[in-house]
Design a protein around this motif. Structure first.
Motif, mmCIF file in Angstrom:
data_model
loop_
_atom_site.group_PDB
_atom_site.id
_atom_site.type_symbol
_atom_site.label_atom_id
_atom_site.label_comp_id
_atom_site.label_asym_id
_atom_site.label_seq_id
_atom_site.Cartn_x
_atom_site.Cartn_y
_atom_site.Cartn_z
ATOM 1 N N PRO A 1 0.823 -1.225 0.000
ATOM 2 C CA PRO A 1 0.000 0.000 0.000
ATOM 3 C C PRO A 1 0.851 1.268 0.000
ATOM 4 O O PRO A 1 0.511 2.242 -0.693
ATOM 5 C CB PRO A 1 -0.820 -0.112 1.295
ATOM 6 N N ALA A 2 1.945 1.255 0.767
ATOM 7 C CA ALA A 2 2.803 2.446 0.825
ATOM 8 C C ALA A 2 3.365 2.785 -0.551
ATOM 9 O O ALA A 2 3.440 3.963 -0.933
ATOM 10 C CB ALA A 2 3.937 2.211 1.822
ATOM 11 N N GLN A 3 3.758 1.763 -1.318
ATOM 12 C CA GLN A 3 4.299 2.002 -2.662
ATOM 13 C C GLN A 3 3.221 2.487 -3.626
ATOM 14 O O GLN A 3 3.451 3.376 -4.453
ATOM 15 C CB GLN A 3 4.937 0.711 -3.199
ATOM 16 N N LEU A 4 2.011 1.913 -3.502
ATOM 17 C CA LEU A 4 0.926 2.313 -4.397
ATOM 18 C C LEU A 4 0.512 3.764 -4.162
ATOM 19 O O LEU A 4 0.238 4.517 -5.114
ATOM 20 C CB LEU A 4 -0.288 1.397 -4.207
ATOM 21 N N PHE A 5 0.487 4.169 -2.897
ATOM 22 C CA PHE A 5 0.064 5.539 -2.589
ATOM 23 C C PHE A 5 1.086 6.578 -3.026
ATOM 24 O O PHE A 5 0.777 7.773 -3.069
ATOM 25 C CB PHE A 5 -0.214 5.682 -1.082
ATOM 26 N N LYS A 6 2.293 6.131 -3.354
ATOM 27 C CA LYS A 6 3.291 7.058 -3.877
ATOM 28 C C LYS A 6 2.962 7.480 -5.311
ATOM 29 O O LYS A 6 3.369 8.549 -5.759
ATOM 30 C CB LYS A 6 4.674 6.406 -3.856
ATOM 31 N N TYR A 7 2.247 6.615 -6.039
ATOM 32 C CA TYR A 7 2.006 6.857 -7.465
ATOM 33 C C TYR A 7 0.583 7.311 -7.776
ATOM 34 O O TYR A 7 0.268 7.607 -8.924
ATOM 35 C CB TYR A 7 2.316 5.579 -8.255
ATOM 36 N N PHE A 8 -0.289 7.335 -6.775
ATOM 37 C CA PHE A 8 -1.672 7.760 -6.997
ATOM 38 C C PHE A 8 -2.051 8.839 -5.990
ATOM 39 O O PHE A 8 -1.543 8.848 -4.861
ATOM 40 C CB PHE A 8 -2.634 6.571 -6.855
ATOM 41 N N PRO A 9 -2.941 9.749 -6.388
ATOM 42 C CA PRO A 9 -3.414 10.762 -5.441
ATOM 43 C C PRO A 9 -4.120 10.107 -4.253
ATOM 44 O O PRO A 9 -4.691 9.023 -4.364
ATOM 45 C CB PRO A 9 -4.405 11.592 -6.282
ATOM 46 N N LYS A 10 -4.098 10.784 -3.113
ATOM 47 C CA LYS A 10 -4.702 10.234 -1.907
ATOM 48 C C LYS A 10 -6.201 9.991 -2.067
ATOM 49 O O LYS A 10 -6.773 9.116 -1.439
ATOM 50 C CB LYS A 10 -4.458 11.162 -0.720
ATOM 51 N N SER A 11 -6.837 10.798 -2.906
ATOM 52 C CA SER A 11 -8.288 10.671 -3.089
ATOM 53 C C SER A 11 -8.668 9.634 -4.144
ATOM 54 O O SER A 11 -9.842 9.348 -4.350
ATOM 55 C CB SER A 11 -8.891 12.025 -3.479
ATOM 56 N N GLU B 1 -8.049 3.990 -7.133
ATOM 57 C CA GLU B 1 -7.282 2.994 -7.864
ATOM 58 C C GLU B 1 -6.320 2.179 -6.983
ATOM 59 O O GLU B 1 -6.202 0.956 -7.150
ATOM 60 C CB GLU B 1 -6.521 3.656 -9.017
ATOM 61 N N PRO B 2 -5.588 2.806 -6.039
ATOM 62 C CA PRO B 2 -4.678 1.980 -5.223
ATOM 63 C C PRO B 2 -5.409 0.922 -4.403
ATOM 64 O O PRO B 2 -4.885 -0.173 -4.191
ATOM 65 C CB PRO B 2 -3.982 3.000 -4.317
ATOM 66 N N TYR B 3 -6.631 1.236 -3.988
ATOM 67 C CA TYR B 3 -7.401 0.258 -3.210
ATOM 68 C C TYR B 3 -7.820 -0.922 -4.080
ATOM 69 O O TYR B 3 -7.783 -2.084 -3.656
ATOM 70 C CB TYR B 3 -8.640 0.924 -2.604
ATOM 71 N N ILE B 4 -8.200 -0.616 -5.325
ATOM 72 C CA ILE B 4 -8.587 -1.681 -6.252
ATOM 73 C C ILE B 4 -7.380 -2.550 -6.587
ATOM 74 O O ILE B 4 -7.466 -3.796 -6.602
ATOM 75 C CB ILE B 4 -9.187 -1.072 -7.544
ATOM 76 N N LEU B 5 -6.239 -1.902 -6.851
ATOM 77 C CA LEU B 5 -5.026 -2.653 -7.174
ATOM 78 C C LEU B 5 -4.581 -3.523 -5.997
ATOM 79 O O LEU B 5 -4.150 -4.666 -6.171
ATOM 80 C CB LEU B 5 -3.905 -1.684 -7.560
ATOM 81 N N MET B 6 -4.693 -2.986 -4.774
ATOM 82 C CA MET B 6 -4.350 -3.775 -3.593
ATOM 83 C C MET B 6 -5.206 -5.024 -3.508
ATOM 84 O O MET B 6 -4.731 -6.117 -3.217
ATOM 85 C CB MET B 6 -4.533 -2.924 -2.325
ATOM 86 N N GLN B 7 -6.509 -4.860 -3.764
ATOM 87 C CA GLN B 7 -7.427 -5.987 -3.689
ATOM 88 C C GLN B 7 -7.066 -7.053 -4.721
ATOM 89 O O GLN B 7 -7.070 -8.252 -4.430
ATOM 90 C CB GLN B 7 -8.863 -5.511 -3.920
ATOM 91 N N VAL B 8 -6.734 -6.607 -5.933
ATOM 92 C CA VAL B 8 -6.367 -7.538 -6.998
ATOM 93 C C VAL B 8 -5.074 -8.279 -6.640
ATOM 94 O O VAL B 8 -4.982 -9.510 -6.753
ATOM 95 C CB VAL B 8 -6.195 -6.794 -8.341
ATOM 96 N N ILE B 9 -4.052 -7.518 -6.203
ATOM 97 C CA ILE B 9 -2.753 -8.114 -5.878
ATOM 98 C C ILE B 9 -2.884 -9.145 -4.761
ATOM 99 O O ILE B 9 -2.401 -10.280 -4.875
ATOM 100 C CB ILE B 9 -1.739 -7.019 -5.465
ATOM 101 N N PHE B 10 -3.567 -8.764 -3.676
ATOM 102 C CA PHE B 10 -3.675 -9.673 -2.530
ATOM 103 C C PHE B 10 -4.599 -10.847 -2.828
ATOM 104 O O PHE B 10 -4.395 -11.952 -2.305
ATOM 105 C CB PHE B 10 -4.150 -8.909 -1.294
ATOM 106 N N SER B 11 -5.601 -10.646 -3.671
ATOM 107 C CA SER B 11 -6.497 -11.750 -4.031
ATOM 108 C C SER B 11 -5.767 -12.796 -4.863
ATOM 109 O O SER B 11 -5.900 -14.006 -4.626
ATOM 110 C CB SER B 11 -7.712 -11.225 -4.809
ATOM 111 N N VAL B 12 -4.989 -12.346 -5.833
ATOM 112 C CA VAL B 12 -4.224 -13.267 -6.680
ATOM 113 C C VAL B 12 -3.188 -14.008 -5.835
ATOM 114 O O VAL B 12 -3.021 -15.239 -5.958
ATOM 115 C CB VAL B 12 -3.540 -12.505 -7.832
#
Length: 373
Positions: free
Chosen positions: A30-40, A43-54
């Motif tokens: 999550p820390a790395q994803l939030f570096k590349y996306f705005p706080k609002s 997308e980082p939440y969706i990507l986290m869900q996909v990564i951890f689900s896989v």
């Protein structure tokens, strides 16, 4: 999966190391994803869900194909069902019978001690985690980034877990408990010292204190879950049943209750001391800062001393478990209870808290021996 002490310890240690790595990933990704996306951004939440689900999907596949356990046959299932009905006077299991089963686990002395150690020590960690940030911000007047840095010292979890897994094959659980708890007690004294004296080079004092705490903490986390797989065998000696699942559910259930209770106690103490809840930084009355120091040092220290008291009476170790496991294996193969070695009998009684001669399940061995004669 195995009755060998060293093999069980290695498997349990591996599980905890991988769990620690997983915990780090859940913070790192999550820390790395939030570096590349705005706080609002969502997308980082969706990507986290996909990564951890896989990742979870593949980990489940690995678990399914690489672990094993006793397969319950249809005949065994019918026998277990018949035993459950017999124990409940011919009725199907209900809430009353399940509660009775839950409480029956505490008949085993080592499990009682195990839960007393587990609850008091975990209660201490929840007290600490609840007020630590308050201690840094309101007592020491430092920023939240300092608390974040100090908590990042949890990186020692992996090497500490590995070393603890090695140590438990050489020393007793009691020794491991006492060592880990002693480090946390030193930390508790250090926190009070820093709060009241404000020594020079305060950050060094905090880093040293937190390092002691983190090493002790991960021994505290390691030992109860490493010792747990051996406890159901003690129950099997007394009841003749494999109730590992029941013991696991009791331990998890009480763990959840203790965590909630510790948070409530900490919250109540802070409210009693007139702690001011606010989204931003506010000044706290002296009573609130004194209470924070009391919780983070005195409260944690008291609960750890209580855990040490119980740990000093904990006798399950590699040596004593080997003696009990050999006796259990002998009885399972039809050995007579009358042939038990006096030392073995004493060890079994000490670990289970049940008089050997009062165990009914294995008396059938003596009856079969008499019939064969």
């Amino acid at each position: 999966m195995t009755k060998d002490f060293n093999a069980r310890t290695k498997m349990s240690t591996t599980r905890m190391v991988l769990a620690g790595l997983g915990g780090m990933l859940t913070q790192f990704v999550p820390a790395q994803l939030f570096k590349y996306f705005p706080k609002s951004s969502p997308e980082p939440y969706i990507l986290m869900q996909v990564i951890f689900s896989v990742a979870t999907f593949f980990l489940i596949l690995i678990t399914y194909h690489t672990t094993w356990e006793h397969f319950v046959t249809k005949d065994e299932a019918k026998k277990l069902e018949a035993e459950a009905l017999a124990e409940n006077n011919g009725q199907k299991p209900n809430l009353k019978s399940e509660l009775k089963n839950y409480f029956s686990t505490f008949k085993i002395k080592t499990f009682r001690l195990h839960m007393e150690i587990y609850l008091s020590s975990y209660f201490a960690t929840i007290l600490f985690s609840t007020v630590f940030v308050y201690y840094i911000v309101y007592v020491l007047k430092m920023s939240t980034s300092v608390s974040g840095f100090l908590q990042s010292l949890s990186i020692v979890s992996i090497p500490v877990t590995i070393l603890a897994g090695f140590a438990v094959t050489k020393f007793t659980y009691r020794s491991l408990y006492i060592f880990g708890y002693s480090l946390i007690l030193i930390r508790a004294v250090n926190w009070a010292f820093v709060a009241f004296t404000r020594p020079a080079h305060m950050m060094i004092w905090l880093i040293v204190g937190m390092s002691f705490y983190e090493v002790g903490l991960y021994i505290l986390y390691f030992a109860p879950w490493n010792v747990f797989p051996f406890i159901p065998d003690l129950d099997t000696l007394v009841t003749g049943k494999n109730r590992a699942g029941l013991f696991a559910s009791v331990m998890t259930f009480i763990n959840q209750i203790s965590q909630g209770l510790a948070s409530v106690v900490a919250g109540y103490l802070l409210d009693f001391a007139h702690f001011r809840q606010s989204a931003g930084a506010v000044s706290q009355p002296q009573s609130a800062t004194d209470m924070i120091i009391f919780i983070v040092s005195g409260g944690v220290g008291f609960m750890i001393l209580l855990a040490m008291f119980f740990a000093a009476r904990f006798h399950l170790s590699k040596k004593t478990f080997k003696i009990l496991a050999q006796e259990l294996g002998r009885l399972q193969k039809g050995g007579s209870m009358k042939d038990v070695d006096p030392h073995t009998k004493a060890v079994c009684e000490d670990l289970t808290g049940v008089k050997y001669d009062t165990i009914d399940f294995w008396k059938k061995n003596d009856q079969q021996t008499s019939q064969n004669k």
